[in-house]
Design an enzyme around this catalytic site. Structure first.
Site, PDB file in Angstrom:
ATOM      1  N   GLY A  20      82.395  10.353  -8.303  1.00 18.22           N
ATOM      2  CA  GLY A  20      82.159  11.288  -9.394  1.00 18.22           C
ATOM      3  C   GLY A  20      83.422  11.659 -10.142  1.00 18.22           C
ATOM      4  N   TYR A 154      68.265   6.852   3.166  1.00 22.31           N
ATOM      5  CA  TYR A 154      69.112   6.804   1.982  1.00 22.31           C
ATOM      6  C   TYR A 154      68.541   5.819   0.963  1.00 22.31           C
ATOM      7  CZ  TYR A 154      73.178   5.597  -0.907  1.00 22.31           C
ATOM      8  OH  TYR A 154      74.015   5.346  -1.962  1.00 22.31           O
TER       9      TYR A 154
END
Length: 264
Positions: A20, A154
């Protein structure tokens, strides 16, 4: 290709560290005003300072809020009433015995990896459509398509994210807003370092260790090394630009050839 995002505002969720943080630096370099997001006020501020050092003159806004909650998402929307580029990067990952993982853990993965992105999309997409321009992106992963046995929980969340992206692209049809998913392959982050050193000799130099991990545990990768976060950021910046105006509803791969398919 010259990409200019001046005048645009971008929010990258989960951008206080890791992939990020690298993604946030991309639009900042292209001139966008970038909102850095994380739960910790201190960590977000540290990340903002780091980004300002990395990109001198960058217009960076700290937005500390837990976007996995309704209240946190609303807090972000109030702090950023206008949004041009939404990058839903926030996510958690980890391995677990699929026969032992708890239902609560399954719910946590869905809440963080899927519903947080859905909430923010619902908050910002109408404003983008009203303005006639916008970019919404979801950071998925190769596990959305090639689900590892030890990461079913996931993989499930990332597969769902691809469906979310395709669906919202249809919702945004004809508005000037594009919606896409980016399928990232095994990426060099702090968390991935720990993951690599689990099955690989810790005494090996990092470059050898990561290549050994890819060779032995991810042999289908054509890149044969971990992807650098900046390489994913390049795709994000391109999709955020005018140059990608005809690209929507897609799942674009930055996976080093990991997924053995012509299309996702």
């Amino acid at each position: 290709m010259r990409i200019d995002l001046k005048g645009r505002t971008a929010l990258v969720t989960g951008s206080a560290r890791g992939i990020g943080a690298a993604i946030a630096a991309g639009p900042a370099r292209a001139g966008a005003r970038v909102a850095v997001n994380g739960r910790s006020t201190e960590r977000v501020q540290d990340s903002v300072c780091a980004l300002e050092r990395e990109v001198p003159g960058a217009d960076v806004v700290p937005v500390a809020a837990d976007v996995t909650t309704e209240a946190g998402a609303e807090q972000v929307a109030q702090a950023l009433p206008r949004m041009d580029i939404l990058v839903n990067n926030l996510g958690v990952f980890g391995s677990a015995d699929p026969l032992r993982i708890t239902a609560d853990e399954w719910r946590r993965y869905f809440e963080v990896n899927v519903l947080a992105a859905v909430r923010l999309t619902r908050l910002f997409l109408p404003g983008m459509a009203e303005c006639g321009w916008g970019r919404v992106q979801y950071i998925a992963g190769d596990s959305a398509i090639v689900t590892p046995a030890e990461m079913i929980h996931y993989g499930m969340s990332k597969t769902a994210l691809l469906a979310v992206g395709r669906g919202f692209a249809k919702q945004a049809a004809g508005t000037g807003v594009t919606v896409n998913s980016v399928i990232a392959g095994p990426t060099h982050t702090g968390g991935m370092k720990d993951f690599v050193h689990g099955p690989v000799d810790r005494g090996l130099p990092w470059d050898e260790a990561q290549r050994a991990f890819m060779r032995e545990h991810r042999p289908q990768s054509l890149l044969q090394r971990l992807i650098e976060p900046e390489e994913i950021a390049c795709m994000i910046v391109c999709l955020s630009s005018e140059h990608a105006s005809a690209t929507t509803g897609g799942a674009l791969r930055v996976d080093g050839g990991y997924v053995d398919a012509i299309l996702p």
